[in-house]
Structure formats: structure tokens, C-alpha cells
Design an enzyme around this catalytic site. Structure first.
Site, PDB file in Angstrom:
ATOM      1  N   ALA A  18       0.833  -1.210   0.000  1.00 26.78           N
ATOM      2  CA  ALA A  18       0.000   0.000   0.000  1.00 26.78           C
ATOM      3  C   ALA A  18       0.863   1.253   0.000  1.00 26.78           C
ATOM      4  O   ALA A  18       0.465   2.286   0.541  1.00 26.78           O
ATOM      5  CB  ALA A  18      -0.924  -0.012   1.212  1.00 26.78           C
ATOM      6  N   GLY A  20       2.130   2.842  -2.744  1.00 28.14           N
ATOM      7  CA  GLY A  20       2.127   3.611  -3.989  1.00 28.14           C
ATOM      8  C   GLY A  20       1.726   5.061  -3.781  1.00 28.14           C
ATOM      9  O   GLY A  20       0.981   5.396  -2.851  1.00 28.14           O
ATOM     10  N   GLN A  84       8.059   1.444   3.622  1.00 24.68           N
ATOM     11  CA  GLN A  84       9.015   1.316   2.522  1.00 24.68           C
ATOM     12  C   GLN A  84       9.505   2.720   2.162  1.00 24.68           C
ATOM     13  O   GLN A  84       8.739   3.538   1.652  1.00 24.68           O
ATOM     14  CB  GLN A  84       8.380   0.666   1.296  1.00 24.68           C
ATOM     15  CG  GLN A  84       9.375   0.497   0.146  1.00 24.68           C
ATOM     16  CD  GLN A  84       8.704   0.196  -1.187  1.00 24.68           C
ATOM     17  OE1 GLN A  84       7.523   0.478  -1.374  1.00 24.68           O
ATOM     18  NE2 GLN A  84       9.449  -0.377  -2.120  1.00 24.68           N
ATOM     19  N   THR A  90       8.454  -3.435  -6.117  1.00 23.14           N
ATOM     20  CA  THR A  90       7.601  -4.353  -5.357  1.00 23.14           C
ATOM     21  C   THR A  90       8.398  -5.355  -4.539  1.00 23.14           C
ATOM     22  O   THR A  90       8.010  -5.713  -3.422  1.00 23.14           O
ATOM     23  CB  THR A  90       6.659  -5.096  -6.313  1.00 23.14           C
ATOM     24  OG1 THR A  90       7.422  -5.689  -7.377  1.00 23.14           O
ATOM     25  CG2 THR A  90       5.623  -4.152  -6.904  1.00 23.14           C
ATOM     26  N   ASN A 237      -6.092   2.804 -10.266  1.00 29.78           N
ATOM     27  CA  ASN A 237      -5.043   3.824 -10.302  1.00 29.78           C
ATOM     28  C   ASN A 237      -5.563   5.208 -10.646  1.00 29.78           C
ATOM     29  O   ASN A 237      -4.822   6.186 -10.530  1.00 29.78           O
ATOM     30  CB  ASN A 237      -3.964   3.425 -11.314  1.00 29.78           C
ATOM     31  CG  ASN A 237      -3.206   2.190 -10.875  1.00 29.78           C
ATOM     32  OD1 ASN A 237      -2.537   2.203  -9.853  1.00 29.78           O
ATOM     33  ND2 ASN A 237      -3.338   1.116 -11.636  1.00 29.78           N
ATOM     34  N   HIS A 356     -46.297  10.014   5.663  1.00 26.80           N
ATOM     35  CA  HIS A 356     -46.089  11.225   4.864  1.00 26.80           C
ATOM     36  C   HIS A 356     -45.284  12.290   5.607  1.00 26.80           C
ATOM     37  O   HIS A 356     -45.585  12.620   6.758  1.00 26.80           O
ATOM     38  CB  HIS A 356     -47.426  11.879   4.471  1.00 26.80           C
ATOM     39  CG  HIS A 356     -48.511  10.930   4.107  1.00 26.80           C
ATOM     40  ND1 HIS A 356     -48.594  10.327   2.874  1.00 26.80           N
ATOM     41  CD2 HIS A 356     -49.568  10.476   4.817  1.00 26.80           C
ATOM     42  CE1 HIS A 356     -49.654   9.540   2.840  1.00 26.80           C
ATOM     43  NE2 HIS A 356     -50.261   9.608   4.011  1.00 26.80           N
ATOM     44  N   ALA A 373     -49.239  13.203   8.868  1.00 20.77           N
ATOM     45  CA  ALA A 373     -48.376  13.949   7.955  1.00 20.77           C
ATOM     46  C   ALA A 373     -47.877  15.232   8.607  1.00 20.77           C
ATOM     47  O   ALA A 373     -48.614  15.921   9.303  1.00 20.77           O
ATOM     48  CB  ALA A 373     -49.138  14.271   6.676  1.00 20.77           C
ATOM     49  N   ASN A 379     -36.011  17.293  18.431  1.00 23.11           N
ATOM     50  CA  ASN A 379     -35.091  16.571  19.308  1.00 23.11           C
ATOM     51  C   ASN A 379     -33.849  17.347  19.707  1.00 23.11           C
ATOM     52  O   ASN A 379     -33.040  16.850  20.492  1.00 23.11           O
ATOM     53  CB  ASN A 379     -34.655  15.264  18.632  1.00 23.11           C
ATOM     54  CG  ASN A 379     -33.943  15.505  17.302  1.00 23.11           C
ATOM     55  OD1 ASN A 379     -34.137  16.526  16.651  1.00 23.11           O
ATOM     56  ND2 ASN A 379     -33.116  14.556  16.903  1.00 23.11           N
ATOM     57  N   SER A 416     -54.473  17.873  15.448  1.00 22.19           N
ATOM     58  CA  SER A 416     -53.679  18.413  14.348  1.00 22.19           C
ATOM     59  C   SER A 416     -53.190  19.817  14.674  1.00 22.19           C
ATOM     60  O   SER A 416     -53.911  20.623  15.253  1.00 22.19           O
ATOM     61  CB  SER A 416     -54.513  18.453  13.069  1.00 22.19           C
ATOM     62  OG  SER A 416     -54.882  17.156  12.677  1.00 22.19           O
TER      63      SER A 416
END
EC number: 2.7.7.23
Length: 462
Positions: A18, A20, A84, A90, A237, A356, A373, A379, A416
Site C-alpha cells: 500500500a 504507492g 518502505q 515491489t 489507479n 407522509h 403527515a 429533538n 392536528s
């Protein structure tokens, strides 16, 4: 999802390359931390290693991308990475893992963090080869267009003689379509002994991992090749290649789900995450997006244009169209979450309905409750989140605002347009709105006045 194979005969380890640069991605995000199906490319490679039963996993990273090392150590532990530096090919990268595996005795597979489609079942045949017939095994594929790949020079029986890199290949070798994926397996001692003798006298001045094959052949060690479909070993790549890999992964996963009994009328429009779980008998309609952490039970229907992440959907539940389930949403059996309803960290009981235009955040909705709805679970006060709990069989009238923390009891109702700021006891009706008044003839008089004013302005302009 992590795909597993049969239990190893000998201990297994993986070295994942990993290091590269990933410059062709043209992104501030390191290449292997880009995501496919909601999971980093690096994590896909680790999944493959774990699926193979590797008890040790070493990730070789570059000094230029500390984030890659941090990601690997977060998942695998503090000793999971080696650096590395400088990058000299490689073979040099794999040698960087030698000390980390000094006390390991078993088989080692070398894989790549930018190959998310190279899963455990794809790699597993290499271990079969080195267990029974080979000292070194390489994963190959037959390329439609081999340009750019190392070529596999084979003898009968998939005996591998050597690997020739593109820049080292003559015209005849370039006609070979058997190509090297880069994935290689060998006993640890054999692998590092061969690597110690790899030279860098090549066009790039690098130490090629592929040279171990020729060295093994010179020492009369057996070398073999297993072949995989080209699509399963493609690396990433550039952004276009990432999109192409995503498309292949999505297609494979959708096919697997349909084989298991999931109905998808338009599968190409469904986007899945790496860990999406959908049981046979469920239906997923067009243009549904699954983020990570979703489980859908049999008999559930996810209607078109819905978005789900971190959610659990019970048997027979109906979601959407145009619904959004966010992390922590638990939708019970036969519950309904309808169009333009958002649910976050709420447990919705069996048979409950919110059909809804509602927001349900932090709390619970009891069995058989009905959410009208335009209902909002209020909250958040700007600093903290609070919970709203709606009891079994409760009825929340349309356009109600439930200001948390608050509880509406079992069988209770809200009128409502109410703003509910106090708990409502079981079976009660809660109302909180101004009394309606009616002024006879007011609207007619209002229109007449306004029309006269409008006509007067027109006369002045004339």
C-alpha cells in the site's frame, strides 16, 4: 461482506502493498483510502486476507501517506505496518516486511491494497498450489489487451518459467496474453530467501517481486500459476478505474442477492454497500441507495428512491418511496415509513405507520401507532439531543410538533397542529392551538377593498 474460504492447512500471513503514490487519482485522499461500496480499498484488501485465514497481516506503507498507516493500525493493531522508504519496487516493498514476519513460520501471500475485487476465493487457489505442488504460486489472468502488464511465460501444466515486465519484453513476448496480477504466494523462508537475491539491473532500476519466479526456476523449485477472471484482478489507479471497479462489484453483489431470492425489477439502478444484508423474499425497487450497516428482512419492500444507512428493516415492512432511514432506525415488522419521511435513532414498532412528510429523530414509536403527515420530533435545542416516545396505538395528528423530551402515552391522541411540550397520559387527547374564530363577510369586504385600490392605481397610470 468478507468472503471466507476453507480452514488453512498451514499458518498463513499476508503482506499487503500500500505504498504507492496514487498520483493519477488527483485527490488529497490517499488512493487506497478511497472507497468502493462504502469501504476503503485498503479494508477490502484486509477483508480478503482475513477471509483467507491469515493470522498475520502486514501492510507496507509509504512515508508520504501517514494516513494509510493510521488506518491499517486502527484496524489491525500497532504492529501491523512497515514503511518502505525509499520506494524501490515491489520486491523491495515485500522485503520491508521481512523483520515483521521473522517469527512467523508458514505460507505468505503478497497482495495489493488497490485491488478491491481480488477477494479471498480468487486468491485461495494459490495456497492449494503451494500446499501440494509448488514452492511459488502466482495469480495470473488472460488479458483482452495485455499492454502494460507483466507477461507469464508458461510451460505445459501451468508451470511458470518466468515473468517478463512490459519494459523488458521483446516483440514476441508482448504477444503473450497470459498476464501477471502481481499476487504471489510462497513459504515465508522461500520467499525472503529468493527476494534477497533479486537484482535491480532493469530498465527502471527497481527490485521486482516478479523476479523471484525466475530465481526459483533456476534453483529447480516448482512454480505454478492459477488463473482468475481479468475483472477480479483489476487494480485502481485513477478515478475512472475506481468507478469501473465499483460497477463490477455492484453487479456481482446484486446478482448474488437475486440468486438468494431478492427481487429487483431494475437491478442496475440499485446501489449497495459492502455489508448490505437483504433476505430472500424482500423487494428492492428502482434507484434505492444502501449505505453501510443495513439489514432488510424477508417480505420487506423498499420502494423507489429511498436511501438507507445503518438501519434495520423488519419482515413485511414497507419503506418509501422517497424515504430516508438513517443510523439507528429500527423498523418493526409490517411497519410503514412513507414518502419524504426521515427516521434517525428511532425504534418503530410492529404495524406502526408514518406515511407522509415527517421527521422522527431520537426515540421510539409504539406498535400500531399512527404518525400523521407533517409530524416533527423536535429533538435538538442547539446543544443536546433529547428523546420522544410515542406509545402503542397512539395517534399523532397531522402537523404536530413533539418537543423532546416528551412522551405520548399508549392509545393517546394529539390534535392536528398541536405543539406538544408536556407528557400526554395513556388514552388522553392533547390539544395546543388557538381557538378558531370566524368573522362573517370579512373576506368579501377585504377583496372589495383590495380590488378598488388596484383599480385606482390602474386609472392613475392610464
Amino acid at each position: 461482506m468478507t468472503e471466507s474460504v476453507s480452514k488453512p492447512v498451514r499458518p498463513r500471513a499476508a503482506v499487503i502493498l500500500a505504498a504507492g503514490q496514487g498520483t493519477r487519482m488527483k485527490s488529497p485522499t490517499p488512493k487506497v483510502l478511497h472507497r468502493l461500496a462504502g469501504r476503503t480499498l485498503l479494508d477490502h484488501a484486509i477483508d480478503a486476507a482475513e477471509g483467507l485465514g491469515c493470522e498475520r497481516i502486514i501492510v507496507v506503507v509509504g512515508a508520504h501517506s501517514p494516513q494509510v498507516g493510521e488506518s491499517a493500525r486502527k484496524r489491525l493493531g500497532p504492529d501491523a505496518t512497515v514503511i518502505q522508504d525509499p520506494p524501490l519496487g515491489t520486491g523491495h516493498a515485500v522485503l520491508a516486511a521481512k523483520d515483521a514476519l521473522a517469527d512467523f513460520h508458514g505460507d505468505v501471500v503478497v497482495t495489493y491494497a488497490d485491488c478491491p475485487l481480488t477477494t479471498a476465493p480468487v486468491i485461495a487457489p494459490l495456497f492449494d498450489l503451494i500446499t501440494h505442488v509448488a514452492h511459488v504460486a502466482v495469480l495470473g489472468f488472460e488479458a483482452q489487451n495485455p499492454t502494460g502488464y507483466g507477461r507469464l511465460i508458461l510451460a505445459p501444466g501451468h508451470v511458470l518459467l518466468r515473468i517478463v515486465e512490459e519494459k523488458e519484453a521483446d516483440l514476441a513476448t508482448k504477444q503473450v496474453k497470459h498476464c501477471n496480477s502481481g499476487v504471489l504466494a510462497a513459504d515465508r523462508a522461500v520467499l525472503f530467501d529468493l527476494l534477497a537475491n533479486v537484482r535491480n539491473d532493469n530498465a527502471k532500476g527497481e527490485y521486482y517481486l516478479t523476479d523471484v519466479v525466475g530465481l526459483a526456476h533456476e534453483r529447480h523449485l516448482s512454480t505454478r500459476t492459477a488463473f482468475a477472471p481479468e475483472a477480479s484482478v483489476q487494480g485502481v489507479n485513477a478515478q475512472a478505474e475506481l468507478a469501473a471497479a465499483e460497477a463490477v462489484w455492484q453487479q456481482n453483489r446484486r446478482k448474488a442477492l437475486m440468486v438468494d431470492g431478492v427481487t429487483m425489477p431494475a437491478p442496475d439502478t440499485v446501489h449497495l454497500a459492502w455489508d448490505t444484508q437483504i433476505a430472500g423474499g424482500a423487494v428492492v425497487e428502482q434507484f434505492v441507495v444502501f449505505g453501510p450497516g443495513v439489514s432488510v428482512a424477508s417480505g420487506a419492500v423498499i420502494k423507489a428512491f429511498s436511501h438507507l444507512e445503518g438501519a434495520v428493516v423488519g419482515e413485511g415492512a414497507l419503506i418509501g418511496p422517497y424515504a430516508r432511514l438513517r443510523p439507528g432506525a429500527e423498523i418493526g415488522p409490517d411497519a410503514h415509513i412513507g414518502n419524504f419521511v426521515e427516521v434517525k435513532k428511532v425504534k418503530v414498532g410492529a404495524g406502526a405507520k408514518a406515511n407522509h412528510l415527517s421527521y422522527l429523530g431520537d426515540g421510539s414509536v409504539g406498535e400500531k401507532a399512527n404518525i400523521g403527515a407533517g409530524t416533527i420530533f423536535c429533538n435538538y435545542d442547539g446543544f443536546e439531543k433529547f428523546e420522544t416516545h410515542v406509545g402503542k396505538g397512539a395517534f399523532i395528528g397531522s402537523n404536530s410538533a413533539l418537543v423532546a423530551p416528551v412522551r405520548v402515552g399508549d392509545g393517546a391522541m394529539t390534535g392536528s397542529g398541536s405543539v406538544i411540550t408536556k407528557d400526554v397520559e395513556d388514552g388522553a387527547l392533547a390539544l395546543s392551538r388557538a381557538d378558531q374564530t370566524s368573522k362573517a363577510g370579512w373576506a368579501t369586504k377585504f377583496r372589495a377593498i383590495k380590488q378598488a385600490q388596484k383599480d385606482k392605481k390602474k386609472d392613475k397610470k392610464a
